[in-house]
Design a protein around this motif. Structure first.
Motif, PDB file in Angstrom:
ATOM      1  N   LEU A  26       0.829  -1.199   0.000  1.00 22.58           N
ATOM      2  CA  LEU A  26       0.000   0.000   0.000  1.00 22.58           C
ATOM      3  C   LEU A  26       0.865   1.251   0.000  1.00 22.58           C
ATOM      4  CD1 LEU A  26      -1.456  -2.286   2.040  1.00 22.58           C
ATOM      5  CD2 LEU A  26      -3.189  -0.507   2.141  1.00 22.58           C
ATOM      6  N   SER A  27       0.300   2.310  -0.572  1.00 22.97           N
ATOM      7  CA  SER A  27       0.925   3.623  -0.537  1.00 22.97           C
ATOM      8  C   SER A  27      -0.137   4.643  -0.172  1.00 22.97           C
ATOM      9  CB  SER A  27       1.538   3.970  -1.898  1.00 22.97           C
ATOM     10  OG  SER A  27       1.986   5.308  -1.917  1.00 22.97           O
ATOM     11  N   VAL A  32      -1.640  -1.041  -3.906  1.00 17.42           N
ATOM     12  CA  VAL A  32      -0.877  -1.128  -5.151  1.00 17.42           C
ATOM     13  C   VAL A  32      -0.908  -2.551  -5.686  1.00 17.42           C
ATOM     14  CG1 VAL A  32       1.383  -0.793  -6.224  1.00 17.42           C
ATOM     15  CG2 VAL A  32       0.588   0.788  -4.445  1.00 17.42           C
ATOM     16  N   ALA A  33      -0.780  -3.523  -4.796  1.00 14.05           N
ATOM     17  CA  ALA A  33      -0.818  -4.933  -5.205  1.00 14.05           C
ATOM     18  C   ALA A  33      -1.424  -5.752  -4.082  1.00 14.05           C
ATOM     19  CB  ALA A  33       0.581  -5.439  -5.540  1.00 14.05           C
ATOM     20  N   ASP A  34      -2.135  -6.825  -4.467  1.00 16.76           N
ATOM     21  CA  ASP A  34      -2.820  -7.679  -3.495  1.00 16.76           C
ATOM     22  C   ASP A  34      -2.878  -9.080  -4.087  1.00 16.76           C
ATOM     23  OD1 ASP A  34      -4.508  -9.019  -1.764  1.00 16.76           O
ATOM     24  OD2 ASP A  34      -6.058  -7.466  -1.748  1.00 16.76           O
ATOM     25  N   ALA A  35      -2.161 -10.015  -3.468  1.00 16.79           N
ATOM     26  CA  ALA A  35      -2.108 -11.379  -3.997  1.00 16.79           C
ATOM     27  C   ALA A  35      -2.268 -12.387  -2.874  1.00 16.79           C
ATOM     28  CB  ALA A  35      -0.789 -11.625  -4.724  1.00 16.79           C
ATOM     29  N   ALA A  36      -3.134 -13.379  -3.088  1.00 19.10           N
ATOM     30  CA  ALA A  36      -3.306 -14.443  -2.101  1.00 19.10           C
ATOM     31  C   ALA A  36      -2.091 -15.358  -2.054  1.00 19.10           C
ATOM     32  CB  ALA A  36      -4.561 -15.253  -2.424  1.00 19.10           C
ATOM     33  N   ALA A  37      -1.364 -15.453  -3.168  1.00 21.60           N
ATOM     34  CA  ALA A  37      -0.200 -16.344  -3.216  1.00 21.60           C
ATOM     35  C   ALA A  37       0.808 -15.802  -4.225  1.00 21.60           C
ATOM     36  CB  ALA A  37      -0.630 -17.763  -3.593  1.00 21.60           C
ATOM     37  N   PRO A  38       1.526 -14.715  -3.876  1.00 21.37           N
ATOM     38  CA  PRO A  38       2.530 -14.175  -4.803  1.00 21.37           C
ATOM     39  C   PRO A  38       3.701 -15.138  -4.947  1.00 21.37           C
ATOM     40  CG  PRO A  38       2.771 -13.162  -2.662  1.00 21.37           C
ATOM     41  CD  PRO A  38       1.540 -14.029  -2.580  1.00 21.37           C
ATOM     42  N   ASP A  85      -3.423  11.048  -9.039  1.00 19.79           N
ATOM     43  CA  ASP A  85      -2.522  12.164  -9.312  1.00 19.79           C
ATOM     44  C   ASP A  85      -1.100  11.909  -8.802  1.00 19.79           C
ATOM     45  OD1 ASP A  85      -4.637  13.552 -10.419  1.00 19.79           O
ATOM     46  OD2 ASP A  85      -5.178  14.521  -8.516  1.00 19.79           O
ATOM     47  N   ARG A  86      -0.905  10.821  -8.124  1.00 22.64           N
ATOM     48  CA  ARG A  86       0.422  10.532  -7.573  1.00 22.64           C
ATOM     49  C   ARG A  86       1.167   9.546  -8.466  1.00 22.64           C
ATOM     50  NH1 ARG A  86       1.136   7.919  -3.042  1.00 22.64           N
ATOM     51  NH2 ARG A  86      -0.896   6.888  -2.999  1.00 22.64           N
ATOM     52  N   VAL A  87       2.473   9.762  -8.581  1.00 22.75           N
ATOM     53  CA  VAL A  87       3.314   8.861  -9.365  1.00 22.75           C
ATOM     54  C   VAL A  87       4.498   8.425  -8.509  1.00 22.75           C
ATOM     55  CG1 VAL A  87       4.732   8.582 -11.426  1.00 22.75           C
ATOM     56  CG2 VAL A  87       2.643   9.970 -11.531  1.00 22.75           C
ATOM     57  N   LEU A  88       4.650   7.122  -8.319  1.00 21.04           N
ATOM     58  CA  LEU A  88       5.818   6.569  -7.642  1.00 21.04           C
ATOM     59  C   LEU A  88       6.801   6.158  -8.726  1.00 21.04           C
ATOM     60  CD1 LEU A  88       3.960   4.326  -5.016  1.00 21.04           C
ATOM     61  CD2 LEU A  88       4.581   6.745  -4.846  1.00 21.04           C
ATOM     62  N   ARG A  89       7.801   6.968  -8.918  1.00 17.73           N
ATOM     63  CA  ARG A  89       8.666   6.805 -10.075  1.00 17.73           C
ATOM     64  C   ARG A  89       9.570   5.574  -9.945  1.00 17.73           C
ATOM     65  NH1 ARG A  89       7.530  10.656 -13.335  1.00 17.73           N
ATOM     66  NH2 ARG A  89       6.777  12.684 -12.580  1.00 17.73           N
ATOM     67  N   ARG A  90       9.565   4.784 -11.017  1.00 17.65           N
ATOM     68  CA  ARG A  90      10.430   3.601 -11.146  1.00 17.65           C
ATOM     69  C   ARG A  90      10.274   2.668  -9.949  1.00 17.65           C
ATOM     70  NH1 ARG A  90      14.128   4.402 -15.296  1.00 17.65           N
ATOM     71  NH2 ARG A  90      15.645   2.945 -14.410  1.00 17.65           N
ATOM     72  N   ALA A  91       9.057   2.536  -9.486  1.00 19.96           N
ATOM     73  CA  ALA A  91       8.791   1.752  -8.270  1.00 19.96           C
ATOM     74  C   ALA A  91       8.378   0.312  -8.556  1.00 19.96           C
ATOM     75  CB  ALA A  91       7.718   2.439  -7.424  1.00 19.96           C
ATOM     76  N   ALA A  92       8.270  -0.055  -9.835  1.00 17.51           N
ATOM     77  CA  ALA A  92       7.942  -1.432 -10.194  1.00 17.51           C
ATOM     78  C   ALA A  92       8.969  -1.934 -11.205  1.00 17.51           C
ATOM     79  CB  ALA A  92       6.535  -1.535 -10.762  1.00 17.51           C
ATOM     80  N   GLN A  93       9.171  -3.245 -11.209  1.00 18.13           N
ATOM     81  CA  GLN A  93      10.214  -3.829 -12.037  1.00 18.13           C
ATOM     82  C   GLN A  93       9.745  -5.187 -12.554  1.00 18.13           C
ATOM     83  OE1 GLN A  93      13.837  -4.487  -9.812  1.00 18.13           O
ATOM     84  NE2 GLN A  93      15.141  -4.155 -11.594  1.00 18.13           N
ATOM     85  N   ASP A 115       4.581   2.472   1.638  1.00 15.62           N
ATOM     86  CA  ASP A 115       4.681   2.816   3.052  1.00 15.62           C
ATOM     87  C   ASP A 115       4.140   1.724   3.964  1.00 15.62           C
ATOM     88  OD1 ASP A 115       1.818   3.221   3.090  1.00 15.62           O
ATOM     89  OD2 ASP A 115       2.150   5.258   2.373  1.00 15.62           O
ATOM     90  N   THR A 116       3.413   0.747   3.410  1.00 20.38           N
ATOM     91  CA  THR A 116       2.891  -0.346   4.223  1.00 20.38           C
ATOM     92  C   THR A 116       2.910  -1.645   3.427  1.00 20.38           C
ATOM     93  OG1 THR A 116       1.391   1.191   5.357  1.00 20.38           O
ATOM     94  CG2 THR A 116       0.949  -1.166   5.621  1.00 20.38           C
ATOM     95  N   TRP A 117       3.451  -2.679   4.067  1.00 18.73           N
ATOM     96  CA  TRP A 117       3.388  -4.040   3.523  1.00 18.73           C
ATOM     97  C   TRP A 117       2.673  -4.908   4.553  1.00 18.73           C
ATOM     98  CZ3 TRP A 117       5.330  -5.892  -1.171  1.00 18.73           C
ATOM     99  CH2 TRP A 117       6.086  -4.983  -1.919  1.00 18.73           C
ATOM    100  N   LEU A 118       1.762  -5.745   4.077  1.00 18.10           N
ATOM    101  CA  LEU A 118       0.990  -6.609   4.970  1.00 18.10           C
ATOM    102  C   LEU A 118       1.116  -8.071   4.544  1.00 18.10           C
ATOM    103  CD1 LEU A 118      -2.334  -4.543   5.189  1.00 18.10           C
ATOM    104  CD2 LEU A 118      -0.566  -4.690   6.945  1.00 18.10           C
ATOM    105  N   GLU A 119       1.364  -8.943   5.518  1.00 17.60           N
ATOM    106  CA  GLU A 119       1.217 -10.378   5.328  1.00 17.60           C
ATOM    107  C   GLU A 119      -0.049 -10.766   6.070  1.00 17.60           C
ATOM    108  OE1 GLU A 119       3.735 -14.540   5.510  1.00 17.60           O
ATOM    109  OE2 GLU A 119       4.441 -12.828   6.681  1.00 17.60           O
TER     110      GLU A 119
END
Length: 253
Positions: A26-27, A32-38, A85-93, A115-119
């Protein structure tokens, strides 16, 4: 006779496996991303990175050119993460030539850009957690003695031993068994996804001072709750700082 294996738990770089728990990034409250099994991908041996399938990415990803080449995963492409309106530059690969087919279309996110990661519903600190790391705390009656420049800094028969997969055991001591008057707090901080946030002290005896050689967790995470409020000495910091356990010196630099 076969040699005793000292550390059989090193994960080889390039290891890929399917995760077993839900991971969210999350930001500012936006998912930003949400996966049951990444995918869990070990580019380096110490910790995995999370890779998300395209359908698990909630934000718009805008191509932003070439990224760094990984010795394990190959060349990469980077993307800006667009959230309104927000851009996180070069934040994905993405690594389109990765050895594993499932990885080639998957995206990994820059840890610090979120700013937040959740398991599941628990916050992950510092970096992704490995399913192969275990942390235990064990009460003990072993005799621990800490000496700096000939002066006894701490002595205890009631340490708590913290064991963590792949690392040496650490002996945490009650503060009543430590010369806390010889310790001075510093601004140093370290973060661990299994133990939490550690604060540090320097230790002084006579003319000798070893900086950031003692640490402790005031409010550790669940796995390390047994060392809350205790302190641990770091003998590898200096040859002058001696830690003895049952008469045997440990952790010499």
């Amino acid at each position: 006779m076969t040699d005793i294996v000292q550390n059989p738990f090193v994960i080889q770089p390039g290891t890929v496996q399917r995760g077993l728990t839900r991971i969210r990034a999350l930001s500012e409250g936006d998912v930003v991303a949400d996966a049951a099994a990444p995918l869990l991908v070990w580019e380096y041996s110490y910790a995995p990175r999370y890779f998300f399938a395209p359908e698990n990415v909630r934000a718009e990803l805008r191509p932003a050119g070439e990224g760094e080449r990984s010795g394990v995963l190959g060349p990469s492409e980077v993307f800006d993460v667009v959230l309104g309106d927000r851009v996180l530059r070069r934040a994905a690969q993405r690594f389109p030539q990765a050895p594993t087919q499932d990885m080639r279309g998957a995206y990994t996110l820059t840890w610090t850009a979120m700013d937040t990661w959740l398991e599941e519903d628990e916050v992950i600190h510092f970096h992704a957690r490995s399913p192969y790391v275990r942390v235990d705390t064990l009460h003990s009656s072993r005799h621990v003695r800490v000496v700096l420049g000939g002066e006894v800094v701490a002595e205890s028969h009631r340490p708590v031993i913290l064991t963590e997969t792949g690392l040496v055991p650490r002996f945490y001591l009650p503060r009543v068994d430590v010369r806390m008057d010889l310790l001075s707090p510093t601004d140093a901080v370290s973060y661990c996804p299994y133990k939490g946030t550690a604060r540090y002290w320097s230790v002084t005896a006579g003319d000798l001072k070893v900086h950031d050689a003692v640490w402790g967790y005031e409010t550790p995470l669940r796995e390390a709750a047994g060392v809350a409020g205790l302190v641990c000495f770091w003998p590898e910091k200096s040859a002058e700082l001696e830690v003895w356990v049952d008469g045997e010196r440990i952790g010499q630099p």
